[in-house]
Design an enzyme around this catalytic site. Structure first.
Site, mmCIF file in Angstrom:
data_model
loop_
_atom_site.group_PDB
_atom_site.id
_atom_site.type_symbol
_atom_site.label_atom_id
_atom_site.label_comp_id
_atom_site.label_asym_id
_atom_site.label_seq_id
_atom_site.Cartn_x
_atom_site.Cartn_y
_atom_site.Cartn_z
ATOM 1 N N SER A 51 0.794 -1.337 0.029
ATOM 2 C CA SER A 51 -0.010 -0.008 0.078
ATOM 3 C C SER A 51 0.918 1.404 -0.088
ATOM 4 C CB SER A 51 -0.809 0.045 1.476
ATOM 5 O OG SER A 51 -1.447 1.289 1.433
ATOM 6 N N ASP A 156 -21.683 -0.173 1.492
ATOM 7 C CA ASP A 156 -20.701 0.327 1.138
ATOM 8 C C ASP A 156 -20.170 -0.101 -0.112
ATOM 9 O OD1 ASP A 156 -20.694 2.132 3.138
ATOM 10 O OD2 ASP A 156 -19.195 0.979 4.407
HETATM 11 C C1 GLA Z 1 -20.765 1.920 8.002
HETATM 12 C C2 GLA Z 1 -20.823 0.582 7.563
HETATM 13 C C3 GLA Z 1 -22.323 0.398 6.780
HETATM 14 C C4 GLA Z 1 -23.440 1.256 7.125
HETATM 15 C C5 GLA Z 1 -22.929 2.567 7.777
HETATM 16 C C6 GLA Z 1 -24.201 3.241 8.494
HETATM 17 O O1 GLA Z 1 -20.450 2.753 7.072
HETATM 18 O O2 GLA Z 1 -19.912 0.036 6.885
HETATM 19 O O3 GLA Z 1 -22.592 -0.756 6.202
HETATM 20 O O4 GLA Z 1 -23.845 0.339 8.344
HETATM 21 O O5 GLA Z 1 -21.900 2.468 8.464
HETATM 22 O O6 GLA Z 1 -25.012 3.663 7.544
#
Ligand code: GLA
Length: 376
Positions: A51, A156
């Protein structure tokens, strides 16, 4: 040996926080910033990970003998992806993978999923593996849940792999159905500002898991499999009123009303069509953002002092609305601001932070961008 360069973006979430693991609704868009994975095939079968952000470390693993816990730190994310692909019966070939990121880590913009997804795309392509993107998002999530040990939801990875340029994506986390809605604030003279409060968070920490457990307890007490779908059937969270425990009642109310707000914003954005709809629509969206923040602060109790101050100051300086994004306890705030006031709002926020003796905030232009892709 063949070299391929793949990229996956971070994300900002307009609405629907902590709704994903409740099978509810989320409305993220992909950022222009993200993680690049430069991958070169190797004949020795090994995975050699480097990285740019951790320059003195090279992590070498054998994809065939990975197990949860066998790799820690940043390399657990790419190694976890190789492990998840292998666990799904997909043979990952050896590769040297060099990653580089222009996303702040721990800032609530999903640098972990960007890392997982950039590496997943690169490894699949080099290995001749073809996995539909929805399934790849699930595998990247599995890497984070089971290999890294963070009990996160699907937003995400879905954002990193499925969002479209100039759009936000309404994702029903129960059915995984996606609806792309236009998000072209610039055409209406609006900027989306992501403000890194410089307080970093760690999702593996206990609070995230604690909220998850409380939501499961609330669903159990209400006799439903999960809270999220109630956003469609009970947008005012009337059912939550049936919960005797005041903490569970607040948690449930947040999940249901945030999902309803995500759908309401998606509906409003559909109406903006070409992005040139009236200012009232954007103001209304801004108000929903601020309501979402209050819900995260008061009902879900995952906000933090710097985020609350940022939301208030951004609005006082002329912003249409603002909210924290991501898991909470640190990270970033998203603000909807008239483009012609952006410079002034940035200056006010910096001044506000400095006058409190805080590190100055950092600003990210949040431009709705495409999902993960091959760069070369
Ligand atoms: C983090 C987690 C997601 C989600 C958010 C809150 O980013 O990785 O999966 O739960 O928090 O919305």
């Amino acid at each position: 040996m063949e070299t391929q360069v793949w990229f996956a973006p971070g994300r900002a979430n307009l609405m629907g926080e902590h709704t994903d693991y409740n099978e509810g609704f989320v409305l993220p868009f992909a950022l222009a910033q993200g993680v690049t994975a430069t991958a070169t095939a190797r004949d020795d079968g090994l995975l050699v990970l480097r990285s740019k952000q951790v320059p003195d470390e090279t992590v070498t693993v054998n994809p065939g003998s990975l197990a949860p816990g066998s790799v820690t730190g940043w390399a657990a994310y790419p190694a976890g992806v190789a492990w998840a692909l292998g666990a799904a019966g997909l043979a990952v070939r050896g590769a040297s993978v060099d990653v580089d990121s222009n996303l702040p880590a721990g800032a609530g913009v999903s640098s972990s999923a960007a890392l997982e997804c950039a590496v997943a795309l690169a490894l699949c392509s080099l290995s001749g593996i073809s996995v539909p993107r929805t399934a790849l998002a699930a595998l990247a999530k599995q890497a984070e849940n089971e290999f890294v040990g963070a009990p996160t939801g699907i937003i995400d990875q879905s954002a990193a792999l499925l969002c479209q340029q100039g759009h936000a994506m309404l994702l029903d986390c129960q059915t995984l159905e996606t609806t792309q809605v236009p998000l072209r604030p610039a055409a209406a003279g609006i900027s989306i500002l992501v403000i890194d409060t410089r307080v970093t968070h760690a999702l593996v920490s206990g609070e995230y898991a604690a909220r998850r457990a409380e939501c499961e307890a609330a669903a159990l007490a209400l006799g439903v499999p999960s809270l999220g779908p109630l956003a469609r059937t009970d947008p005012d969270a009337a059912l939550a009123g049936r919960l005797a425990d005041p903490v569970l009642r607040r948690r449930a109310r947040h999940v249901v009303t945030d999902g309803a707000r995500a759908m309401a914003i998606a509906g409003a954005l559909q109406d903006t069509g070409d992005g040139r709809s009236g200012d009232e629509t954007w103001r209304a969206i801004g108000s929903l953002l601020t309501e979402g923040h209050a819900s995260l602060r008061d009902d879900f109790e995952v906000s933090w002092r710097e985020a609350d101050v940022t939301v208030e100051a951004a609005i006082a300086a002329g912003g249409y609305g603002a909210k924290m994004i991501g898991g909470g306890f640190g990270g970033s705030v998203l603000a909807l601001v008239p483009a012609d006031r952006e410079g002034e709002i940035r200056a006010v926020l910096t001044e506000t932070y400095l006058s409190r003796g805080w590190l100055p905030p950092e600003f990210l232009d949040a431009v709705p961008s495409p999902a993960g892709r091959r760069l070369s």
